[in-house]
Write an enzyme that holds these catalytic residues in place. Structure first.
Site, PDB file in Angstrom:
ATOM      1  N   ARG A  62       0.799  -1.251   0.000  1.00 15.59           N
ATOM      2  CA  ARG A  62       0.000   0.000   0.000  1.00 15.59           C
ATOM      3  C   ARG A  62       0.820   1.283   0.000  1.00 15.59           C
ATOM      4  O   ARG A  62       0.282   2.350   0.352  1.00 15.59           O
ATOM      5  CB  ARG A  62      -0.941   0.036   1.224  1.00 15.59           C
ATOM      6  CG  ARG A  62      -1.715  -1.206   1.534  1.00 15.59           C
ATOM      7  CD  ARG A  62      -2.600  -1.620   0.391  1.00 15.59           C
ATOM      8  NE  ARG A  62      -3.579  -2.614   0.801  1.00 15.59           N
ATOM      9  CZ  ARG A  62      -4.249  -3.360  -0.066  1.00 15.59           C
ATOM     10  NH1 ARG A  62      -4.055  -3.227  -1.368  1.00 15.59           N
ATOM     11  NH2 ARG A  62      -5.135  -4.231   0.363  1.00 15.59           N
ATOM     12  N   ASN A  92      -0.858  -2.238  -7.124  1.00 12.24           N
ATOM     13  CA  ASN A  92      -2.073  -1.442  -6.901  1.00 12.24           C
ATOM     14  C   ASN A  92      -1.937  -0.467  -5.726  1.00 12.24           C
ATOM     15  O   ASN A  92      -2.681  -0.504  -4.759  1.00 12.24           O
ATOM     16  CB  ASN A  92      -3.321  -2.329  -6.742  1.00 12.24           C
ATOM     17  CG  ASN A  92      -3.234  -3.292  -5.583  1.00 12.24           C
ATOM     18  OD1 ASN A  92      -2.159  -3.553  -5.051  1.00 12.24           O
ATOM     19  ND2 ASN A  92      -4.372  -3.838  -5.182  1.00 12.24           N
ATOM     20  N   ASP A 283      -0.947 -13.128  -0.523  1.00  8.94           N
ATOM     21  CA  ASP A 283      -1.927 -12.103  -0.924  1.00  8.94           C
ATOM     22  C   ASP A 283      -2.260 -11.199   0.268  1.00  8.94           C
ATOM     23  O   ASP A 283      -3.413 -10.788   0.445  1.00  8.94           O
ATOM     24  CB  ASP A 283      -3.196 -12.727  -1.517  1.00  8.94           C
ATOM     25  CG  ASP A 283      -3.956 -11.744  -2.398  1.00  8.94           C
ATOM     26  OD1 ASP A 283      -3.497 -10.593  -2.532  1.00  8.94           O
ATOM     27  OD2 ASP A 283      -5.008 -12.114  -2.939  1.00  8.94           O
TER      28      ASP A 283
END
Ligand code: DOR
Length: 398
Positions: A62, A92, A283
């Site tokens: 993040r 992402n 993940d």
């Protein structure tokens, strides 16, 4: 100064014996049943198990831009607390990692912190727009790039994916596929995964690109990938601890791909027994509890992965600890081109000391991660992480 590891059960992909390991200048220098040295740091393992540290093929830190969920430091500390010294982080972030500038930001921050090794994935399509590949030109000279991924959304346009695979092949990059067809994701998440798996495997066969299928979760996708592997396709298969440890009828925690049925979990475990699974990727997807309430998919995974996998695979399903070491260390290190993942002279001295006999109770308040979003809260597992060593330096001690 060197680090002498004494009185350990030493396990890696092929070995299982009792002995000592000496690490100097970051690398494993000696392995023997008994090593004596003066003036070095000693880690006495009291017969507990030392393994190569784990390498995660699939992590979300993040950072940049979403650091209220996680940042590179808290993510790295979570990794160490879970026995990991290397991770492959997904693109992402905010901005999406599509430029050398963002790649360098992550690399510099990680270098400054000096906690773990991070391979940051650039995106397949520019800013995840699904069609633009021009940014890949800028990355061609960057020797640090090993894998690309639009994980979180996937690449829906088939021709774009084919073109991306051709570029990846030319540059020796791996395409990491998040297999989720947006046409089907609102209709049926099983078909969404299966359709994209078939497409990406076929495109990899056509282009000759190296394909890594992320978080494979359905029995159909598993079968399809195994068949492709048997016919020589250049594809690797990643599974997650949560798709091994949970079934939908018991705990349908929101994650993409979703928690599946008992038969899917059995298919994953059988594929592991057949030697067809290549890596376990966590993940690790931190979100705040508020975001989870609003429906954000995903869970943290770095600090619980070993215990979940050890309990479910080794304890319950008679899979060897050597095989688990292959899935969590040896194969991930090979995939990402890291000189880690096995215990042999000349390899980086990245090791984890585990206690396989003690039960731990998952308590998110103890996590080093900012993310407390775990469906495993309060559950008990065997497999405690006691010490994580990177390059001969103790980076985490319980
Ligand atoms: O559940 C998920 N969360 N799946 C993904 O692929 C992305 C991840 C995230 O980034 O939150």
């Amino acid at each position: 100064m060197g680090l002498l590891i004494k009185n350990a059960r030493i396990i890696d992909v092929t070995q299982d014996f009792h002995g000592d390991i000496y690490i100097e200048n970051g690398l494993i220098k000696e392995i023997a049943s008994k090593i004596e040295k003066d003036g070095v740091e000693i880690l006495d393992c009291h017969g507990k198990t030392i393994m190569p540290s784990f390498i995660d093929t699939h992590t979300h830190f993040r950072d940049p831009g979403l650091t209220w969920k996680e940042d590179i430091e808290t993510g790295s500390r979570a990794a160490l607390r879970g026995g990991y010294t290397g991770v492959c982080t997904m693109a992402n972030t905010n901005p999406i990692c599509s430029t050398k500038e963002t790649l360098d930001y992550v690399r510099n921050k990680s270098k400054e912190l000096d906690l773990i090794d991070i391979h940051q994935c650039p995106s397949v399509t520019k800013n995840f727009d699904g069609v633009t590949l021009s940014h890949l030109e800028e990355l061609k000279d960057d020797k640090g790039v090993k894998a690309l991924s639009d994980d979180g959304v996937g690449v829906s346009n088939s021709n774009t994916m084919l073109e991306a695979m051709k570029i990846a092949k030319e540059n020796n990059w791996i395409i990491m596929s998040h297999a989720e067809s947006p046409e089907f994701s609102k209709v049926d998440m099983r078909i969404a995964e299966n359709m994209m798996t078939m497409r990406d495997v076929e495109l990899a066969k056509l282009s000759g690109a190296r394909l890594h299928m992320c978080h494979v979760s359905t029995k159909e996708a598993i079968k399809y990938i195994i068949d492709a592997k048997m016919s020589g396709a250049n594809v690797t298969l990643e599974v997650t601890p949560h798709h091994i440890g949970l079934t939908r009828d018991v705990n349908d925690y929101r994650v993409n791909p979703p928690i599946r049925e008992k038969e899917d979990v059995e298919a994953i475990i059988n594929a592991i027994k057949l030697g067809m699974v290549d890596t376990i990727g966590t993940d690790h997807a931190p979100h705040t509890l508020e975001e989870k309430k609003k429906g954000s998919p995903g869970m943290v995974g770095l600090e619980t992965a070993f215990a979940i996998c050890y309990t479910n695979l080794v304890k319950k399903n008679n899979i060897s600890l050597n095989t688990l070491s292959k899935l969590m260390s040896y194969n991930p290190a090979n995939l990402l081109g890291m000189n880690k993942g096995k215990i042999s002279v000349g390899v980086e001295g990245d090791l984890v000391l585990v206690d396989t006999d003690t039960k731990i109770k998952v308590s998110s308040s103890e996590f080093a991660s900012k993310g407390k979003n775990t469906p495993f809260e309060g559950m008990e597992f065997y497999g405690d992480i006691l010490v994580t060593v990177k390059g001969g330096v103790i980076k985490y001690k319980k």
